[in-house]
Design a protein around this motif. Structure first.
Motif, PDB file in Angstrom:
ATOM      1  N   SER A  69       0.859  -1.187   0.000  1.00 40.20           N
ATOM      2  CA  SER A  69       0.000   0.000   0.000  1.00 40.20           C
ATOM      3  C   SER A  69       0.887   1.225   0.000  1.00 40.20           C
ATOM      4  O   SER A  69       2.023   1.194   0.508  1.00 40.20           O
ATOM      5  CB  SER A  69      -0.924   0.009   1.216  1.00 40.20           C
ATOM      6  N   LEU A  73      -7.351   4.185  -1.070  1.00 39.93           N
ATOM      7  CA  LEU A  73      -6.939   5.048   0.034  1.00 39.93           C
ATOM      8  C   LEU A  73      -6.937   6.509  -0.377  1.00 39.93           C
ATOM      9  O   LEU A  73      -6.975   6.847  -1.566  1.00 39.93           O
ATOM     10  CB  LEU A  73      -5.537   4.647   0.518  1.00 39.93           C
ATOM     11  N   CYS A 108      -2.337   1.756   7.030  1.00 37.94           N
ATOM     12  CA  CYS A 108      -2.862   0.794   6.056  1.00 37.94           C
ATOM     13  C   CYS A 108      -1.975  -0.453   5.982  1.00 37.94           C
ATOM     14  O   CYS A 108      -1.504  -0.839   4.903  1.00 37.94           O
ATOM     15  CB  CYS A 108      -3.005   1.440   4.677  1.00 37.94           C
TER      16      CYS A 108
END
Length: 1056
Positions: free
Chosen positions: A154, A177, A190
């Motif tokens: 991420s 996100l 995350c």
């Protein structure tokens, strides 16, 4: 899934912190913003091993005896575990590495960096690296596919990417996100997590929900959420079995879901509400370790990861009897338990949602467990037919759904604080302080070599140091200048014991021991002057003499938290009720022993800071109760304000870091000192080396203390509060340090005068009058002079009226005010000069009292027995001794009321009085009849040297008229009649009488030398301004000006 939340402890300095377990689960490993990696043998390990890896450590991973860390030097290092020896550098980045992780076999390490790259490195050969490029912002997290084929990452660019490691290409990318330019600005870390073993799902935190993506198809198959979860999810961790998924959010909520049922099975709230930034499951699945952004480490213990989804519900249903289940299922079935009537159809993992009763089995999800330390509201029912949960829709069975019962949405109870001994460190430590107070230190050692107790005294003149063998396993202790008191808990074979070493005893048997009744354990104990107290688990408090005699026993209103003793005072803290929303509901009792036992505070609530608990309890060296809560706020009993608690210090104000604390060991009021031990990164000090004691100043939390006005107000009220003990000790019969008390009053009056001058400067005249009301008579005079010289005539007139009002206060009013004041209130401190004015009134208005023995007793001066021995208060750091006590019995009955001393001599009998009245006519110049011998002089000869009061002068002039109106009155009745008439006089008439008291008769009202006579003879303790002003008008009326204006000026404000 019931669990217990352990209290958090300091791990690292403030900042991002991560945690993991080793392969065996024996060690907890953390890294933090201080650049250290700490290896803990458990949450209670007070001396963890540490490895310094750089200025900061951002992430760590542990597998197969290899510890990998991402530090602030742009490198990924490897160390041996648990030795901590450096084993080289795996890889480097152009900026800081943000996250590292091992694959399932421990052969590879993946690392993400702020330079947008992800690297996969072979542990055995760091030269074999693969670089994954494609992110447009710093990488937040990385995670390996358990089958070692894919890697997910991420990034701050808002994407979650799945990579094929062999081909180094992107398989899929999801824009899930919020985009940011740096990790410090990201709403969430995350941290992705791949399901272990089965490798079926990839969990991705998206805001306050968890998205599950299926491996291979990469489709979004399910969403895990909770109604109480409102903050973004920060970190994830799968249980070792792969069935449960734990999440830590920004708001401090820890949540555990059962992935098969999509239900939340556990909720826990961070004790301070800080962001959870690290999460790790124990290899056995029974514990979850977590860290926060303040550098603290916590643990959830007792988690159950059994795959049976029906057992928890059955255990909960077993709490109810058959009748309760029948009432709950009255609309559907007579079965006693939902488990006994299975659902028709396939017996898969989702069947437990709707049992045969037709009632949704939500009790296990709503009420996690009654023994859990849950800090959150109860949960909600699962959402049926969620579009995101394509494979989890529940089809209703044939039995109709019963009506949903109301769910409790209010606050949940707070776990009660356990009993503790003030001045001691936790009992689980091998080396600990059992007691540290103003007398000495008691240390306990319980290791493989020795199980002993060492007692050390600050003053070796009290007693030499002692070494005791702790064969009974004592866990509690207290020490005084008379004895050492110890207590141990009960075992299966032995009862709880109380042991006292009375080293100050004059006989040879200096030790006694007593067994508590079966099933009753000592929870708290303390020592006082000549007594010992122990509070037990049976809600009882047992009082012993210092020699071992059982004196008192009484029940406590609730479970005891701690007790403290000082002199004749006993302070008890207990749970008066169940607290809610993190609050402790504590009550306080304050008892005073001695000759007259009484309860000073009876069950009043104990104020604590929001969400805090009690951490220390005790008395000042002068005997004032005080305590400290976990937020560092020190509060002291204010006896002058109805036994309220005033905050006098906040130790957190002097802490450099949030992880630092002060461990209080003593409080002194004179001098004002808070004696404590600074603890860096911990709440308790180590036993070795001996910690140094620091002294903190007191400061009342008044408003605007940065201004000059606020500073003087804080100093004044702090001085008043810290010198209230003089009044208490005096009321208890102790001799007090009069020099110290006078010095304190002088300091307070100086501060009042400074505040008065500041208020005059700011043109706050009303505030000046308010300050003058707290001044003594002499200081009010100075205030009048200051106001006159400042040309504030209205203020000066107001102050003169205030002084006149205090001067004209009658004795009855003074006594009434004295009765209305608090028992231990310092009159001279809180009411200004009224204490001195009462003495003036005694001089002006006095009564006669005839007693058969001829003894005259003044107000507030009862006759005393001089034979009473003096007893020293050994716990006070001051030279104090008991005053003689008043006589009781028949002798005390003679003094039925407060009387004042006589003005005129008393005849010995009524006949003599009658003879005097007939033969002698009193005049203002002669009061003693020639034919009556004078009585014996009283003991206090100073009474005869006092000047005549205004009442005496008025009586001399009015005696003829009273005798003419009532010729049959005796001398006592004449004085009573005169007092009645004097009370009816106006203030102006009384002032005229006082004028005669100070002005010589040789000075006529037309003589200008009266100005000098007034200035020299008239004391300024009365209303100088008002008198001189009136005198000026009376003298100047109808009179010419003096011949020499330069030497004989008229009386004005300027020359007062």
């Amino acid at each position: 899934m019931p669990c217990e939340r352990k209290p958090m402890r300091y791990g690292h300095s403030e900042g991002h912190t991560e945690v993991c377990f080793d392969d065996t689960g024996k060690f907890i490993v953390t890294c933090g913003n201080d650049g250290d990696v700490r290896i803990w043998e458990g949450l209670d390990d007070d001396d963890p091993k540490f490895i310094t890896v750089g200025e900061k450590a951002y992430s760590l991973a542990l597998k197969n005896g290899k510890l990998v860390t991402a530090g602030s030097n742009n490198t990924v290092q490897i160390h041996t575990f648990p030795e901590g020896d450096p084993d080289g550098i795996l890889t480097r980045f152009t900026t800081n590495a943000t996250h590292v992780t091992f694959n399932s076999s421990g052969t590879r390490v993946a690392a993400g960096s702020s330079d947008f790259m992800v690297k996969v490195v072979e542990v055995s050969d760091s030269s074999q690296q693969k670089t994954l490029r494609g992110h447009d912002a710093p990488v937040l997290s990385v995670t390996f596919d358990p089958k070692d084929e894919f890697l997910a990452s991420s990034s701050c660019d808002g994407s979650v990417v799945v990579w094929n490691m062999e081909e180094q290409t992107q398989v899929v990318s999801w824009p899930l996100l919020q985009k940011t330019n740096d990790i410090s600005n990201a709403k969430s870390l995350c941290r992705l997590a791949w399901q272990p073993r089965m490798a079926k799902f990839l969990a991705v935190p998206v805001e306050a929900k968890l998205h599950l993506y299926e491996r291979g198809s990469w489709e979004h198959v399910s969403t895990l959420s909770d109604d109480l979860l409102t903050q973004p999810i920060n970190v994830l961790a799968w249980s070792p079995c792969g069935q449960f998924l734990a999440a830590g959010c920004v708001g401090g909520l820890l949540t555990v879901w059962d992935v098969n049922s999509k239900l939340c099975v556990e909720r826990q709230k961070h004790e301070k509400g800080f962001t959870v930034c690290g999460l790790a499951w124990h290899p056995s699945g029974s514990q979850i370790a977590y860290t926060d952004t303040e550098g603290c480490l916590g643990l959830l213990d007792g988690l159950s990861t059994s795959t049976s989804t029906k057992k928890p519900t059955k255990d909960y249903d077993d709490l109810f009897d058959d009748d309760d289940d029948r009432l709950m299922d009255e609309q559907l079935s007579d079965t006693n338990s939902p488990v006994k009537n299975p659902v028709t159809g396939d017996d898969d993992d989702d069947d437990f949602l709707v049992p045969a009763t037709g009632r949704v089995r939500n009790r296990g999800a709503i009420l996690d467990d009654e023994n859990s330390l849950g800090q959150w509201k109860v949960g909600s029912l699962p959402e049926f037919g969620d579009d995101d949960d394509a494979g989890s829709t529940v089809v209703p069975v044939t039995a109709p759904l019963g009506p949903l019962r109301p769910v409790y949405e209010g606050p949940l109870p707070t776990p009660p604080q356990k009993a503790f001994q003030p001045g001691s460190t936790p009992a689980h430590l091998t080396h600990r302080f059992m007691m540290w107070n103003s007398v000495g230190i008691v240390r306990g050692y319980n290791d493989e070599q020795d199980n002993a107790i060492d007692v050390e005294f600050h003053d070796t003149a009290v007693h030499h140091a002692m070494h005791l063998t702790n064969s009974l396993g004592h866990t509690m202790a207290d020490v005084s200048q008379e004895a050492v008191l110890l207590a141990c808990p009960s075992t299966d074979e032995l009862a709880s014991k109380l042991q006292c070493l009375h080293f100050s005893s004059w006989d040879t048997n200096k030790e006694w021991m007593v067994d508590l009744p079966k099933g009753e354990d000592a929870k708290a104990l303390c020592l006082g002057q000549g007594w010992a107290a122990v509070a037990t688990s049976a809600l009882m408090l047992r009082l012993f003499s210092i020699g071992g005699v059982q004196r008192e026993i009484f029940s406590l209103p609730g479970p005891v938290v701690c007790v403290a003793g000082h002199g004749e005072q006993l302070l008890i803290i207990y749970h008066r009720a169940t607290g809610f929303d993190g609050e402790q509901a504590l009550g306080v009792q304050l008892l005073q022993f001695g000759r007259r036992k009484r309860q000073l505070i009876n069950g009043e609530p104990l104020p604590l800071s929001h969400g805090s608990y009690l951490s220390w309890l005790g008395f000042t060296a002068e005997g004032t109760p005080c305590y400290v809560d976990s937020d560092g706020v020190v509060r002291m009993l204010n006896r002058s304000l109805g036994s309220t608690w005033t905050p006098v210090c906040n130790t957190r104000d002097t802490c450099k870091s949030k992880s630092d604390h002060y461990w209080v060991v003593g409080v002194h009021e004179n001098p004002q000192q808070l004696r404590c031990i600074p603890c860096k990164g911990s709440r308790y000090p180590p036993t070795l080396p001996r910690p140094a004691v620091a002294i903190l100043p007191f400061k009342l939390p008044l408003c605007q203390t940065s201004t000059e006005k606020g500073q003087m107000e804080e100093q004044f009220w702090r001085s008043v509060l810290f010198h209230n003990h003089y009044s208490f000790l005096s009321s208890c019969g102790y001799d007090i340090d009069e020099d110290g008390q006078n010095q304190a009053q002088k300091e307070q009056q100086e501060l009042l005068m400074k505040m008065f001058a500041l208020s005059c400067k700011l043109e706050r005249e009303f505030r000046c009058v308010e300050l003058a009301e707290m001044m003594t008579q002499n200081v009010v005079t100075l205030a009048i002079r200051y106001a006159s010289r400042s040309r504030r005539m209205v203020l000066a007139q107001r102050l003169s009226e205030l002084a006149l009002e205090k001067a004209n206060q009658t004795p009855e009013e003074g006594l009434q005010e004295q009765e209305e004041e608090p028992e231990y209130c310092s009159t001279s401190e809180l009411t200004g000069g009224r204490y001195r004015n009462r003495q003036d009134q005694e001089e002006e208005e006095e009564e006669l009292a005839e007693e058969e023995g001829g003894q005259v007793t003044g107000p507030g001066k009862p006759s005393a027995s001089s034979g009473q021995p003096r007893v020293t208060n050994i716990l006070d750091n001051m030279t104090s001794s008991k005053k003689s006590t008043p006589l009781s019995g028949s002798a005390g009955k003679q003094n039925k009321s407060l009387v004042l001393k006589p003005l005129a001599p008393r005849p010995k009998s009524k006949a003599a009085s009658k003879k005097t009245q007939e033969n002698t006519e009193p005049t203002p110049v002669q009061q003693k009849p020639a034919d009556v011998p004078p009585p014996a002089l009283p003991a206090d000869s100073t009474e005869n040297k006092r000047p005549k009061t205004g009442f005496q002068l008025w009586l001399e002039e009015s005696r003829k008229s009273i005798a003419a109106d009532h010729p049959d009155l005796e001398e006592t009745d004449v004085i009573k009649e005169a007092m009645g008439r004097f009370r009816t006089l106006s203030a102006e008439e009384r002032l005229d009488v006082r004028f005669l008291r100070y002005v010589p008769k040789s000075v006529s009202k037309s003589d200008w030398s009266i100005q000098f006579a007034l200035k020299t003879a008239y004391p300024l303790t009365l209303s100088s301004l008002s008198l001189l002003t009136r005198l000026q008008h009376s003298l100047l009326s109808g009179t010419e000006s003096p011949p020499n204006q330069a030497t004989k000026q008229p009386v004005t404000f300027s020359n007062i």
